[in-house]
Design an enzyme around this catalytic site. Sequence first.
Site, PDB file in Angstrom:
ATOM      1  CG  HIS A 100      42.657  79.652  45.968  1.00  0.00           C
ATOM      2  ND1 HIS A 100      42.419  78.789  44.945  1.00  0.00           N
ATOM      3  CD2 HIS A 100      43.765  79.186  46.597  1.00  0.00           C
ATOM      4  CE1 HIS A 100      43.339  77.826  44.947  1.00  0.00           C
ATOM      5  NE2 HIS A 100      44.165  78.034  45.937  1.00  0.00           N
ATOM      6  CG  ASP A 103      40.338  80.877  43.053  1.00  0.00           C
ATOM      7  OD1 ASP A 103      41.474  81.234  42.757  1.00  0.00           O
ATOM      8  OD2 ASP A 103      40.060  79.832  43.681  1.00  0.00           O
ATOM      9  CD  GLU A 267      46.749  68.722  43.721  1.00  0.00           C
ATOM     10  OE1 GLU A 267      46.188  69.490  44.519  1.00  0.00           O
ATOM     11  OE2 GLU A 267      47.262  69.109  42.662  1.00  0.00           O
ATOM     12  CG  ASP A 295      42.914  69.187  46.127  1.00  0.00           C
ATOM     13  OD1 ASP A 295      41.757  69.152  46.607  1.00  0.00           O
ATOM     14  OD2 ASP A 295      43.599  70.227  46.091  1.00  0.00           O
TER      15      ASP A 295
HETATM   16  C1  XUL Z   1      48.453  73.850  43.930  1.00  0.00           C
HETATM   17  C2  XUL Z   1      47.241  73.336  44.583  1.00  0.00           C
HETATM   18  C3  XUL Z   1      46.337  74.361  45.138  1.00  0.00           C
HETATM   19  C4  XUL Z   1      45.646  73.958  46.402  1.00  0.00           C
HETATM   20  C5  XUL Z   1      44.812  75.040  47.004  1.00  0.00           C
HETATM   21  O1  XUL Z   1      49.284  72.885  43.419  1.00  0.00           O
HETATM   22  O2  XUL Z   1      47.012  72.151  44.609  1.00  0.00           O
HETATM   23  O3  XUL Z   1      45.427  74.724  44.157  1.00  0.00           O
HETATM   24  O4  XUL Z   1      44.836  72.844  46.204  1.00  0.00           O
HETATM   25  O5  XUL Z   1      45.540  76.180  47.282  1.00  0.00           O
HETATM   26 CO    CO Z   2      45.392  71.038  45.342  1.00  0.00          CO
END
Ligand code: XUL
Ligand code: CO
Length: 435
Positions: A100, A103, A267, A295
Amino acid sequence: MQHFPNVPKIQYEGPSSRNPFAFKHYNPDEIVAGKTMRDHMRFGAAYWHVMRNGLSDPFGGPTALMPWDDQSNSIENALKRADVFFEFLDKIDIDYYCFHDRDVAPELNNLAKSNDALEKVTDHLLALQKSHNKKLLWGTACLFSHPRYSQGAGTSPNAEVFAYAAAQVKAALDATYKLGGEGYTFWGGREGYSTLLNTDMKRELDHLAALLWLAVDYAKKIGFTGQFYIEPKPREPSTHQYDSDAAACLNFLRQYGLMDHLKLNLETNHATLAGHTMLHEITVALDAGALGSIDANQGDELIGWDTDQFPTDLYLTTSIMLKVLEMGGFTTGGLNFDAKRRRESHEPEDLFHAHIGGMDAFARGLKAAAAIRSDGRLAGFVEKRYASWNEGIGTKVESKSVTLEEITAHVLASPEPVIASGRQEMLENLVNEFI
Ligand code: XUL
Ligand code: CO
């Protein structure tokens, strides 16, 4: 300067190795199903977890030891962290990273200063990418931490906040483009609501789509050809988040004509928070031609929030890799470890144990998935289960060449259908043969 003096470069030593700083299964150059493991996985490390996560929780402050970090908001500190991060990438042998804007570089007291900081730090990141031979999987803007975004960014009730978010996206896209990023992710941390009593949902969704279209149009203008992703998550921080799961995201993209421009970044812990398995979410995305990136993490069955643990479950990694292989592999996407150590694992070397575990778990998942596919019995069973659709009334329905009256006549002239067993337990046993 060596920031991880106790950790050697992690190498493959095979399943009989007892060295905790070695891969037992991830052998980057080994060919599996026609490609090296390195090319299948396209592993990424998350800057926010590796460098910025102090491991605090709602009940206590940070525990992570970061001797290289002076805890200041200075650009010098940000540059130093970047050096440490690339040393980490070298030692763990991960080729990609994700970040990000906030970050990697500090948010300062106005946008001009924050943009200037981002510019300086990304100049340094570009140099580090070249000297360490690393690549950016995707970049993103943090549109959820600052108090201005407490009521949403793209979905804020305040147009000036929307504008701030859009300007931040522009700068993050510029940074991603400069760094040769292969993608750009939108995760709508605050894009949802806490109560509908104060919320104009229709207007908020229109605005969110407007933000995505602004980004798509700007990318075209600057020549950024990376893939845009949207990352579903049902709740946390909001009570309800608009991008609640893969199906909701796809519906949103279709409604606003964005299907050609965004894919999904899925994710695992978000899938389980949505009440789905990761396999379900991946299947939904893949069937829509929208599986972009992953993710990689896993949740805790006993804790109802996003624990972002490193993926160690071999059934999970096998099911993910089955679908990735079915897709023909990642193109722009990869396996980004959006995962953090437990608060108790506060030493720098725990970063290595965590990533080694995730990489080995995916290596085993890949090998199992490739073996299941070349064995063919699982796919063969599914094929046979639907065989009645390849003839007679099935073909007519699929080709839409039959009416309800004709179907009724067919049923009246036929015996009662006999259905075969779904054989779930037999298939579970079959998968276990390979794990
Ligand atoms: C939050 C999450 C984030 C995104 C990117 O749960 O997964 O870190 O991957 O903004
Ligand atoms: Co994420």
